[in-house]
Design an enzyme around this catalytic site. Sequence first.
Site, PDB file in Angstrom:
ATOM      1  N   TYR A 101      33.527 -44.606 -49.507  1.00 22.25           N
ATOM      2  CA  TYR A 101      32.537 -43.984 -48.624  1.00 22.25           C
ATOM      3  C   TYR A 101      32.190 -44.925 -47.468  1.00 22.25           C
ATOM      4  O   TYR A 101      32.150 -44.520 -46.310  1.00 22.25           O
ATOM      5  CB  TYR A 101      31.277 -43.627 -49.428  1.00 22.25           C
ATOM      6  CG  TYR A 101      30.228 -42.904 -48.618  1.00 22.25           C
ATOM      7  CD1 TYR A 101      30.350 -41.545 -48.369  1.00 22.25           C
ATOM      8  CD2 TYR A 101      29.114 -43.575 -48.119  1.00 22.25           C
ATOM      9  CE1 TYR A 101      29.384 -40.867 -47.629  1.00 22.25           C
ATOM     10  CE2 TYR A 101      28.152 -42.908 -47.375  1.00 22.25           C
ATOM     11  CZ  TYR A 101      28.295 -41.561 -47.149  1.00 22.25           C
ATOM     12  OH  TYR A 101      27.354 -40.885 -46.407  1.00 22.25           O
ATOM     13  N   LYS A 103      32.869 -44.217 -43.529  1.00 24.37           N
ATOM     14  CA  LYS A 103      31.780 -44.203 -42.545  1.00 24.37           C
ATOM     15  C   LYS A 103      32.000 -45.261 -41.463  1.00 24.37           C
ATOM     16  O   LYS A 103      31.626 -45.061 -40.307  1.00 24.37           O
ATOM     17  CB  LYS A 103      30.420 -44.370 -43.225  1.00 24.37           C
ATOM     18  CG  LYS A 103      29.944 -43.096 -43.917  1.00 24.37           C
ATOM     19  CD  LYS A 103      29.825 -41.932 -42.947  1.00 24.37           C
ATOM     20  CE  LYS A 103      29.184 -40.721 -43.582  1.00 24.37           C
ATOM     21  NZ  LYS A 103      28.952 -39.630 -42.625  1.00 24.37           N
TER      22      LYS A 103
END
Length: 178
Positions: A151, A155
């Site tokens: 993640y 990002k």
Amino acid sequence: MSKSLDGKVAVVTGGTQGIGFAIAEEFVEQGATVVLTGRDQGRLDEAVAKLGPKASGVRADAGSPAAMDALLKDVKARYGRLDVVVANAVVDAHAPLAKITEEQFDSMIRTNLKGVLFAVQSAVPLMSSGGSIILIGSTASVAPPPGMSIYGAIKAGFHGMVRALIQDLKGTGSASTS
């Protein structure tokens, strides 16, 4: 009393819960007509019911470029314009390094990065003058907690992509860089 978004049409991907729902709720409160997307029809129906008559929902997978293109063209046909797109949909399939699967990785890339790119690409030609594209980042891009390596990496890539998209749109009249 005039509301700041009176008459505006907004799409919020991943708008059935959390940050997406809160954004949609505020937009409706400020006078916008809001179209939510989500993959779960039950959650979508529940969110639309809570938001009231200024909201509608379309079951769509934000990770599918074809679904986003069809959704945004439908919104333009239905409302005559598109003023705001919020690319908020996210897949949270966190796991420690030893437990990350290819399926988790692919699912997160598909929605959290690819989905954002193609939502923006589909939205730009349909945006009204002065429209807004809102993209949701995360502090995990610079300091991911344990179990959030994929993640956080996505990002971080997202932040780089956003900076490049701003450069692509700068001076075209298609986006504001503020």
